[in-house]
Design a protein around this motif. Structure first.
Motif, mmCIF file in Angstrom:
data_model
loop_
_atom_site.group_PDB
_atom_site.id
_atom_site.type_symbol
_atom_site.label_atom_id
_atom_site.label_comp_id
_atom_site.label_asym_id
_atom_site.label_seq_id
_atom_site.Cartn_x
_atom_site.Cartn_y
_atom_site.Cartn_z
ATOM 1 N N GLY A 15 0.794 -1.231 0.000
ATOM 2 C CA GLY A 15 0.000 0.000 0.000
ATOM 3 C C GLY A 15 0.821 1.273 0.000
ATOM 4 N N ILE A 16 2.108 1.157 -0.272
ATOM 5 C CA ILE A 16 2.971 2.337 -0.276
ATOM 6 C C ILE A 16 2.630 3.257 -1.438
ATOM 7 C CG2 ILE A 16 5.351 3.117 -0.594
ATOM 8 C CD1 ILE A 16 6.245 0.723 0.995
ATOM 9 N N VAL A 17 2.295 2.684 -2.577
ATOM 10 C CA VAL A 17 1.916 3.496 -3.740
ATOM 11 C C VAL A 17 0.534 3.088 -4.221
ATOM 12 C CG1 VAL A 17 4.288 3.831 -4.516
ATOM 13 C CG2 VAL A 17 2.962 1.959 -5.446
ATOM 14 N N LYS A 18 -0.093 3.999 -4.912
ATOM 15 C CA LYS A 18 -1.378 3.721 -5.551
ATOM 16 C C LYS A 18 -1.099 3.346 -7.001
ATOM 17 C CE LYS A 18 -3.626 7.169 -2.690
ATOM 18 N NZ LYS A 18 -4.290 8.465 -2.662
ATOM 19 N N ASP A 19 -1.889 2.443 -7.527
ATOM 20 C CA ASP A 19 -1.676 1.963 -8.888
ATOM 21 C C ASP A 19 -1.657 3.109 -9.898
ATOM 22 O OD1 ASP A 19 -1.253 -0.230 -10.685
ATOM 23 O OD2 ASP A 19 -3.332 0.003 -11.347
#
Length: 87
Positions: free
Chosen positions: A61-65
C-alpha cells in the motif's frame, strides 16, 4: 523534509531506473514523503519500477496503482493534462 517540499512544484516524478531492490526500512520514509506531497495537493508519478519493487510497493500500500507510470514521458504527459484541466 517538510521545509524542502514547502516551496517546490506540485508535480513530482520519482524515477527508479536501475533500482533492483529497496530496503524495507525505507518504506516508512518513502510513505511519509508521499503523504507530505499529497497533503500539499501535489501529484506523484513513479517511473521505472522493477517488477519486484512494484509488486512490493503495491502489496504494502505504499503506492497507488494510478501513481505508477512506465516512463518519464508518460508521467510528464499526465501532468500536462492536469495543468490544462486546472486552467
Amino acid at each position: 523534509m517538510k521545509n524542502a517540499l514547502k516551496n517546490l512544484s506540485q508535480f513530482f516524478i520519482i524515477y527508479f531506473r536501475e533500482v533492483t531492490s529497496v530496503k524495507t526500512s525505507s518504506h516508512r520514509i518513502f510513505a511519509l514523503m508521499q503523504k507530505m506531497i499529497r497533503d500539499k495537493m501535489g501529484f506523484i508519478r513513479i517511473c521505472g519500477l522493477h517488477p519486484n519493487i512494484k509488486k512490493e510497493f503495491l502489496d504494502s500500500g505504499i503506492v497507488k496503482d494510478e501513481e505508477i507510470c512506465d516512463n518519464i514521458r508518460t508521467a510528464t504527459a499526465i501532468f500536462e493534462l492536469v495543468k490544462f484541466r486546472k486552467t
